[in-house]
Scaffold this motif. Structure first.
Motif, PDB file in Angstrom:
ATOM      1  N   LEU A   3      48.670  56.934  26.357  1.00  0.00           N
ATOM      2  CA  LEU A   3      48.366  57.092  27.779  1.00  0.00           C
ATOM      3  C   LEU A   3      49.192  56.127  28.625  1.00  0.00           C
ATOM      4  O   LEU A   3      49.711  56.500  29.683  1.00  0.00           O
ATOM      5  CB  LEU A   3      46.874  56.856  28.024  1.00  0.00           C
ATOM      6  N   ALA A   4      49.316  54.881  28.171  1.00  0.00           N
ATOM      7  CA  ALA A   4      50.072  53.890  28.929  1.00  0.00           C
ATOM      8  C   ALA A   4      51.550  54.265  29.000  1.00  0.00           C
ATOM      9  O   ALA A   4      52.181  54.151  30.056  1.00  0.00           O
ATOM     10  CB  ALA A   4      49.905  52.502  28.309  1.00  0.00           C
ATOM     11  N   ALA A   5      52.112  54.746  27.889  1.00  0.00           N
ATOM     12  CA  ALA A   5      53.517  55.159  27.888  1.00  0.00           C
ATOM     13  C   ALA A   5      53.734  56.340  28.821  1.00  0.00           C
ATOM     14  O   ALA A   5      54.731  56.402  29.549  1.00  0.00           O
ATOM     15  CB  ALA A   5      53.959  55.512  26.468  1.00  0.00           C
ATOM     16  N   GLY A   6      52.777  57.270  28.821  1.00  0.00           N
ATOM     17  CA  GLY A   6      52.872  58.423  29.710  1.00  0.00           C
ATOM     18  C   GLY A   6      52.775  58.041  31.171  1.00  0.00           C
ATOM     19  O   GLY A   6      53.365  58.697  32.041  1.00  0.00           O
ATOM     20  N   ALA A   7      52.050  56.980  31.465  1.00  0.00           N
ATOM     21  CA  ALA A   7      51.908  56.529  32.848  1.00  0.00           C
ATOM     22  C   ALA A   7      53.253  56.147  33.434  1.00  0.00           C
ATOM     23  O   ALA A   7      53.562  56.487  34.588  1.00  0.00           O
ATOM     24  CB  ALA A   7      50.943  55.352  32.917  1.00  0.00           C
ATOM     25  N   GLY A   8      54.074  55.446  32.657  1.00  0.00           N
ATOM     26  CA  GLY A   8      55.392  55.061  33.152  1.00  0.00           C
ATOM     27  C   GLY A   8      56.255  56.261  33.479  1.00  0.00           C
ATOM     28  O   GLY A   8      56.922  56.300  34.519  1.00  0.00           O
ATOM     29  N   ARG A   9      56.231  57.275  32.613  1.00  0.00           N
ATOM     30  CA  ARG A   9      57.012  58.487  32.867  1.00  0.00           C
ATOM     31  C   ARG A   9      56.489  59.231  34.093  1.00  0.00           C
ATOM     32  O   ARG A   9      57.263  59.794  34.877  1.00  0.00           O
ATOM     33  CB  ARG A   9      56.973  59.397  31.640  1.00  0.00           C
ATOM     34  N   THR A  10      55.161  59.210  34.280  1.00  0.00           N
ATOM     35  CA  THR A  10      54.565  59.916  35.414  1.00  0.00           C
ATOM     36  C   THR A  10      54.927  59.234  36.725  1.00  0.00           C
ATOM     37  O   THR A  10      55.181  59.912  37.736  1.00  0.00           O
ATOM     38  CB  THR A  10      53.039  59.987  35.248  1.00  0.00           C
ATOM     39  N   VAL A  11      54.960  57.918  36.743  1.00  0.00           N
ATOM     40  CA  VAL A  11      55.378  57.191  37.949  1.00  0.00           C
ATOM     41  C   VAL A  11      56.798  57.595  38.336  1.00  0.00           C
ATOM     42  O   VAL A  11      57.101  57.787  39.523  1.00  0.00           O
ATOM     43  CB  VAL A  11      55.269  55.666  37.722  1.00  0.00           C
ATOM     44  N   GLN A  46      40.611  64.703  24.705  1.00  0.00           N
ATOM     45  CA  GLN A  46      41.294  63.491  25.147  1.00  0.00           C
ATOM     46  C   GLN A  46      41.128  62.350  24.149  1.00  0.00           C
ATOM     47  O   GLN A  46      41.978  61.460  24.057  1.00  0.00           O
ATOM     48  CB  GLN A  46      40.750  63.070  26.509  1.00  0.00           C
ATOM     49  N   GLU A  47      40.033  62.364  23.402  1.00  0.00           N
ATOM     50  CA  GLU A  47      39.764  61.291  22.441  1.00  0.00           C
ATOM     51  C   GLU A  47      40.821  61.194  21.352  1.00  0.00           C
ATOM     52  O   GLU A  47      40.911  60.188  20.655  1.00  0.00           O
ATOM     53  CB  GLU A  47      38.382  61.487  21.808  1.00  0.00           C
ATOM     54  N   GLN A  48      41.620  62.245  21.198  1.00  0.00           N
ATOM     55  CA  GLN A  48      42.675  62.231  20.194  1.00  0.00           C
ATOM     56  C   GLN A  48      43.946  61.523  20.678  1.00  0.00           C
ATOM     57  O   GLN A  48      44.917  61.412  19.937  1.00  0.00           O
ATOM     58  CB  GLN A  48      43.006  63.663  19.775  1.00  0.00           C
ATOM     59  N   LEU A  49      43.924  61.030  21.906  1.00  0.00           N
ATOM     60  CA  LEU A  49      45.051  60.288  22.460  1.00  0.00           C
ATOM     61  C   LEU A  49      44.773  58.789  22.372  1.00  0.00           C
ATOM     62  O   LEU A  49      43.666  58.350  22.639  1.00  0.00           O
ATOM     63  CB  LEU A  49      45.286  60.680  23.924  1.00  0.00           C
ATOM     64  N   SER A  50      45.786  58.017  22.055  1.00  0.00           N
ATOM     65  CA  SER A  50      45.623  56.564  21.979  1.00  0.00           C
ATOM     66  C   SER A  50      45.874  55.929  23.342  1.00  0.00           C
ATOM     67  O   SER A  50      46.493  56.534  24.226  1.00  0.00           O
ATOM     68  CB  SER A  50      46.619  55.981  20.973  1.00  0.00           C
ATOM     69  N   ARG A  51      45.385  54.706  23.515  1.00  0.00           N
ATOM     70  CA  ARG A  51      45.647  53.974  24.752  1.00  0.00           C
ATOM     71  C   ARG A  51      47.141  53.768  24.945  1.00  0.00           C
ATOM     72  O   ARG A  51      47.651  53.808  26.072  1.00  0.00           O
ATOM     73  CB  ARG A  51      44.933  52.618  24.712  1.00  0.00           C
ATOM     74  N   ARG A 107      38.940  59.661  34.742  1.00  0.00           N
ATOM     75  CA  ARG A 107      39.008  58.201  34.730  1.00  0.00           C
ATOM     76  C   ARG A 107      39.872  57.682  33.599  1.00  0.00           C
ATOM     77  O   ARG A 107      40.557  56.665  33.732  1.00  0.00           O
ATOM     78  CB  ARG A 107      37.600  57.616  34.632  1.00  0.00           C
ATOM     79  N   GLY A 108      39.849  58.376  32.457  1.00  0.00           N
ATOM     80  CA  GLY A 108      40.680  57.957  31.342  1.00  0.00           C
ATOM     81  C   GLY A 108      42.159  57.939  31.700  1.00  0.00           C
ATOM     82  O   GLY A 108      42.910  57.070  31.246  1.00  0.00           O
ATOM     83  N   VAL A 109      42.584  58.913  32.515  1.00  0.00           N
ATOM     84  CA  VAL A 109      43.970  58.953  32.964  1.00  0.00           C
ATOM     85  C   VAL A 109      44.271  57.729  33.827  1.00  0.00           C
ATOM     86  O   VAL A 109      45.298  57.062  33.666  1.00  0.00           O
ATOM     87  CB  VAL A 109      44.261  60.242  33.758  1.00  0.00           C
ATOM     88  N   TRP A 110      43.354  57.428  34.748  1.00  0.00           N
ATOM     89  CA  TRP A 110      43.551  56.277  35.622  1.00  0.00           C
ATOM     90  C   TRP A 110      43.593  54.981  34.820  1.00  0.00           C
ATOM     91  O   TRP A 110      44.419  54.103  35.087  1.00  0.00           O
ATOM     92  CB  TRP A 110      42.464  56.219  36.680  1.00  0.00           C
ATOM     93  N   GLU A 111      42.721  54.844  33.823  1.00  0.00           N
ATOM     94  CA  GLU A 111      42.735  53.637  33.007  1.00  0.00           C
ATOM     95  C   GLU A 111      44.062  53.504  32.260  1.00  0.00           C
ATOM     96  O   GLU A 111      44.532  52.397  31.996  1.00  0.00           O
ATOM     97  CB  GLU A 111      41.562  53.635  32.026  1.00  0.00           C
ATOM     98  N   GLY A 112      44.682  54.658  31.931  1.00  0.00           N
ATOM     99  CA  GLY A 112      46.017  54.618  31.335  1.00  0.00           C
ATOM    100  C   GLY A 112      47.028  54.012  32.289  1.00  0.00           C
ATOM    101  O   GLY A 112      47.880  53.211  31.893  1.00  0.00           O
ATOM    102  N   PHE A 113      46.946  54.389  33.570  1.00  0.00           N
ATOM    103  CA  PHE A 113      47.825  53.800  34.588  1.00  0.00           C
ATOM    104  C   PHE A 113      47.576  52.297  34.713  1.00  0.00           C
ATOM    105  O   PHE A 113      48.511  51.498  34.773  1.00  0.00           O
ATOM    106  CB  PHE A 113      47.580  54.465  35.942  1.00  0.00           C
TER     107      PHE A 113
END
Length: 209
Positions: A80-88, A72-77, A104-110
């Motif tokens: 993750l934030a951009a992916g959150a919008g698509r997931t919603v 997961q460390e290879q993903l940028s904030r 928790r990292g996924v949630w922090e992206g949201f």
């Protein structure tokens, strides 16, 4: 009833095309021992059975980021934030009763997406007050009742369609073998979700295969 939202595919998951495929990942074991996937032989499902989740258990899987990485460390904030919008958007289309954010990292992206895009509120995509950082707690976000967090999608109209009032949000630790939290603690955090899903299946008259 519930869709699990993971971070992104690991290399073995990408190779096999089955979710949480790494032998060091305890997703399938936690799913079983928390009561989410009871089986006739008393053993957890195998990753190759991932596509049976909707039919057998009213469960589903998705990821916040589609790109496969070693960790997961290879993903940028930003990623993750951009992916959150698509997931919603996906959640609003699928309309589950709840989502379980795995890590928790996924949630922090949201949380980052909600705050950056101003998506908090009845018309913003996420209903209720999201908490990250020092205010974060495991389990149901916002508690239960009036203050609970729900993913509602784009606009208040979605809230009124088919009686769907948004998906409640439950957050559990990552199931990756790279996470240092002990298995017993992880299972403790998963069990309330398992109990809730089991109760909702019973209330809907659904019997697991």
């Amino acid at each position: 009833i519930c869709v699990f939202i993971g971070t992104n595919p690991g290399l073995l998951t990408a190779y096999t095309a089955h979710t949480y495929a790494s032998p060091t990942n305890c997703f399938w074991k936690l799913l079983h021992e928390s009561g989410l996937t009871p089986t006739p032989d008393g053993r957890p499902l195998h990753p190759s059975q991932d596509r049976q989740l909707p039919r057998r258990y009213l469960l589903g899987n998705t990821n916040i980021v589609e790109r496969a990485t070693r960790s997961q460390e290879q993903l940028s904030r930003e990623e993750l934030a951009a992916g959150a919008g698509r997931t919603v958007e996906r959640v609003a289309r699928w309309r589950p009763e709840a989502v379980c954010v795995v890590g928790r990292g996924v949630w922090e992206g949201f949380v980052g997406w909600v705050r950056r895009e101003g998506k908090e509120g009845r018309n913003g995509g996420v209903k209720g007050r999201v908490q990250g950082g020092k205010g974060f707690t495991w389990g149901w976000q916002g508690g239960e009742g009036e203050g609970e967090v729900r993913i509602i999608g784009d606009g208040a109209v979605a809230e009124e369609m088919d009686g769907w009032k948004g998906a409640r949000v439950y957050v559990v630790p990552s199931t990756s073998g790279l996470v240092t939290m002990g298995y017993a603690r992880k299972l403790e955090l998963w069990r309330p979700l398992g109990e809730w899903v089991s109760r909702r299946r019973t209330e809907r008259g659904f019997v697991c295969e």
